[in-house]
Write an enzyme that holds these catalytic residues in place. Structure first.
Site, PDB file in Angstrom:
ATOM      1  N   ASP A   8       0.880  -1.166   0.000  1.00  0.00           N
ATOM      2  CA  ASP A   8       0.000   0.000   0.000  1.00  0.00           C
ATOM      3  C   ASP A   8       0.918   1.217   0.000  1.00  0.00           C
ATOM      4  OD1 ASP A   8      -2.250   1.701   0.255  1.00  0.00           O
ATOM      5  OD2 ASP A   8      -1.995   1.737   2.425  1.00  0.00           O
ATOM      6  N   GLU A  69      -1.334  -1.449  -4.726  1.00  0.00           N
ATOM      7  CA  GLU A  69      -2.525  -0.641  -4.959  1.00  0.00           C
ATOM      8  C   GLU A  69      -2.218   0.448  -5.983  1.00  0.00           C
ATOM      9  OE1 GLU A  69      -5.672   2.130  -2.489  1.00  0.00           O
ATOM     10  OE2 GLU A  69      -4.585   0.557  -1.411  1.00  0.00           O
ATOM     11  N   ASP A 141      -2.201   1.140   7.319  1.00  0.00           N
ATOM     12  CA  ASP A 141      -1.364   0.921   6.131  1.00  0.00           C
ATOM     13  C   ASP A 141      -1.030  -0.552   5.937  1.00  0.00           C
ATOM     14  OD1 ASP A 141      -1.075   3.712   5.406  1.00  0.00           O
ATOM     15  OD2 ASP A 141       0.210   3.889   7.163  1.00  0.00           O
TER      16      ASP A 141
END
Length: 174
Positions: A8, A69, A141
């Site tokens: 991420d 992502e 996160d």
């Protein structure tokens, strides 16, 4: 057994999540943590820290596949650009080690884990905890990074069942 690294990306904190997936498609938690980049000097130094820190984690945990992502347009153009730079540094750390990179949008990740592309972060964190049998509240996160890895594991399992590659499987799922 396949080891998947989920990322991420962020310019201040990058979430890292690693899972193992067995032949039946079951996921097992291996590691998660935020890679904290604040206090590393200017922005270029933070990108360097991300590149090297992620590289060290890849060397330590030896994933076979990586999922990251995609960038989304958030608060401002400046934030989106910084996020794009961080994402680029993360992808460089991966491809320098000849690992495949699979990309998923936030809505695709939420859809895969919660069943709704508009799910909120709390719902995603809750599902990650359930799916990986983790106790306690996950740091945001790291939970998002694990969610990316789980999403890729699901897409990968679907691809294997269909006898296609992961990109083809995802386009058929939607």
């Amino acid at each position: 057994m396949t080891r998947i690294l989920g990322i991420d990306p962020g310019s201040q904190r990058t979430g890292i999540g690693i899972i193992d997936v067995d032949e039946s498609g079951r996921s097992r938690h291996v590691f998660h943590a935020p890679l904290v980049l604040l206090g590393e000097g200017d922005f270029a130094q933070r990108l360097k820290r991300l590149l090297h820190g992620l590289g060290e984690l890849i060397e330590t945990y030896q994933p076979q596949e990586v999922a990251i992502e995609k960038v989304f347009m958030g608060k401002s153009a400046d934030s989106a650009l910084k996020l794009g730079h961080a994402r680029g540094a993360a992808i460089c750390a991966v491809v320098l080690r000849d690992l495949p990179v699979h990309e998923y949008a936030a809505t695709e990740i939420k859809l895969a884990l919660v069943g709704k592309g508009g799910a909120d972060k709390v719902q995603v964190q809750h599902m990650v905890g359930i799916m990986l049998n983790l106790k306690g509240k996950l740091q945001a996160d790291a939970a998002d990074a694990l969610a990316v890895a789980i999403t890729h594991a699901h897409v990968r399992a679907t691809a294997q069942r269909l006898g296609v590659n992961t990109q083809q499987a995802w386009s058929r799922k939607r």
